[in-house]
Design an enzyme around this catalytic site. Structure first.
Site, PDB file in Angstrom:
ATOM      1  N   ASP A  11      -2.946  -4.092   5.797  1.00  0.00           N
ATOM      2  CA  ASP A  11      -3.944  -3.182   6.692  1.00  0.00           C
ATOM      3  C   ASP A  11      -3.070  -2.198   7.562  1.00  0.00           C
ATOM      4  OD1 ASP A  11      -6.090  -4.705   5.731  1.00  0.00           O
ATOM      5  OD2 ASP A  11      -6.523  -5.634   7.605  1.00  0.00           O
ATOM      6  N   ASP A 130     -18.509  -4.102  -0.861  1.00  0.00           N
ATOM      7  CA  ASP A 130     -18.358  -5.030   0.432  1.00  0.00           C
ATOM      8  C   ASP A 130     -19.888  -5.502   0.249  1.00  0.00           C
ATOM      9  OD1 ASP A 130     -16.010  -4.470   0.992  1.00  0.00           O
ATOM     10  OD2 ASP A 130     -16.436  -3.129   2.480  1.00  0.00           O
TER      11      ASP A 130
END
Lengths: 251, 208
Positions: A11, A130
């Site tokens: 990330d 997602d």
């Protein structure tokens, strides 16, 4: 024989790694290039960057990260986060990304998937799904999991395959960050529905979860972030564990 | 020495450029161009290719004189050329991706879709697979049999003359992944994305 892939994910925010590996010999724990190099030297089959930079002003930092990493790491690099248009994809590929993952834009504007896979080839277009369980179904969330679209995830997966996606990166929003394991039912349902490879994501807390993602979820590749962070497990350990469970991996 | 990577708008070639520059260091000059004179005068040529067979052939044809220049380089002057992925596939006479399209015709054969055995095998064939070396090739120096290489493709090259195949990989059937015909080399996998072992193949080509 084709091997199952292990993909560590980093990330990145404003050009810096947010949750990284905390190795003693690391000069700069926030440097994404250095972290990616550790992963690739450790046998990562692919490296994924997820840009979680909120503002557009700092967007250019990620191009710099991709560019520098691609000069050091000679394994496939996937980039995701904030990819909205064919132009964005073009820019990332030109910087040295090998694949680009599209999430919100694929839902709002599926033509981006169709157009970009025609222009650059399906091999570099990954659609990130997602999904959150709702009753017997799973629904698609966008904007980093904040917006519920009400769209059925399984149907959407099929639609993305038809639009030219080369791979699907499926993340369970229920499991993400929980470390209790992948949503196996979601992975196996999508994997049996499409003929393109599925990458399982969201929820890995130990090495057995990786095994389950492949054996039970039928994923071609497993993505994980936190188990590789802070040196809990190395990519090499993960591969040796999978190998001991009879899963074909590149060692 | 000059090695030219042909830039003909065939999709993303930055990884190919990065890997060749990494291997070449300062010893060899790596050019990235579609300039015909530069291609003619270079010692070796790399022909990358991403996207469909048709889109790559179209992109080659869009640059006036490029196909002739490559023909001269590879078949008349017999200088070393390496085709990567669709770059290799275009050696064929004909490809069937999107629509029937004529290839460069350097190695007789066709490019057709991999048989997925009714969905048993996912396509594209994406990931790391082992190569089975069936014939020694100059680009395999210090490469062990069963080495892992990175693949991304849905179509396979089927040459008529099987003696030109130097390696295969097992995915649904024995897929041709390396060919060598005199000065012409091709890899279906991506050496530029195949870690150190892939860079070794690039090094072998540069040092031919």
């Amino acid at each position: 024989m084709l091997k199952n892939r292990i993909i560590p994910c980093l990330d990145v925010k404003n050009g810096r790694v947010v949750k990284g590996i905390n190795f003693v010999d690391l000069k700069d724990a926030g440097d994404p290039v250095e972290q990616a190099k550790i992963y690739s030297d450790g046998g990562a089959d692919e490296i994924c960057f997820l840009d979680i930079t909120a503002s557009n002003e700092n967007r250019d930092t990620i191009y710099d990260v991709v560019g520098k990493t691609s000069k050091k790491c000679f394994v496939p690099l996937t980039f995701g986060g904030g990819v909205r248009s064919v132009d964005d994809i073009n820019k990332l590929l030109n910087c040295g990304a090998d694949k680009v993952s599209i999430n919100t834009a694929a839902v709002q504007n599926p033509e981006v998937v169709e157009e970009s896979s025609k222009k650059f080839g399906s091999q570099c277009i990954v659609v990130a799904i997602d999904a959150k369980k709702k009753g017997e179904k799973w629904e698609i969330f966008t904007h980093g999991g904040r917006n519920n679209t009400g769209i059925d995830a399984i149907e959407f997966a099929k639609k993305m395959e038809d639009s030219g996606a080369g791979e699907l990166l499926v993340t369970s929003m229920d499991r993400d960050g929980t470390q209790v394991g992948y949503d196996i039912e979601l992975m196996s349902k999508i994997s049996s529905m499409v003929n393109i490879p599925v990458i399982a994501s969201g929820g890995v807390g130990n090495l057995d979860h990786l095994v389950d993602g492949i054996k039970l979820g039928n994923a071609s590749a497993v993505l994980a972030a936190s188990i590789f962070h802070y040196g809990k497990h190395s990519v090499k350990e993960a591969k040796e564990y999978l190998d001991s469970k009879g899963i074909p991996v590149r060692i | 020495m000059n090695v030219t990577i042909v830039d003909y708008n065939s999709g993303n070639i930055s990884s190919v450029i990065n890997s060749f520059k990494e291997v070449a260091k300062d010893k060899v000059n790596i050019e990235v161009t579609s300039d015909l004179n530069k291609i003619k005068s270079s010692d070796k040529v790399v022909l990358p290719g991403q996207g469909s067979f048709k889109s790559c052939v179209d992109a080659l044809n869009d640059i006036n004189g490029l196909v002739d220049t490559l023909n001269d380089f590879a078949t008349s002057n017999k200088k070393p050329l390496l085709g990567i992925c669709v770059g290799l596939q275009m050696f064929a006479d004909i490809g069937y991706e999107e629509t029937e399209t004529k290839g460069l015709g350097w190695i007789s054969g066709k490019v057709s879709k991999i048989d997925n055995k009714n969905g048993k095998y996912k396509l594209p064939h994406i990931g790391w697979n082992q190569i089975n070396i069936v014939k020694d090739s100059k680009i395999f120096k210090d490469i062990e049999n069963n080495s892992h290489m990175y693949f991304v493709h849905s179509y396979e090259f089927i040459p008529e003359d099987k003696s030109l195949i130097s390696a295969t990989t097992d995915y649904s059937s024995n897929i041709v992944c390396c060919v060598e015909k005199e000065n012409i080399f091709g890899t279906q996998f991506h050496p530029e994305k195949s870690d150190k072992i892939g860079l070794k193949i690039i090094d072998n080509f540069i040092n031919l």
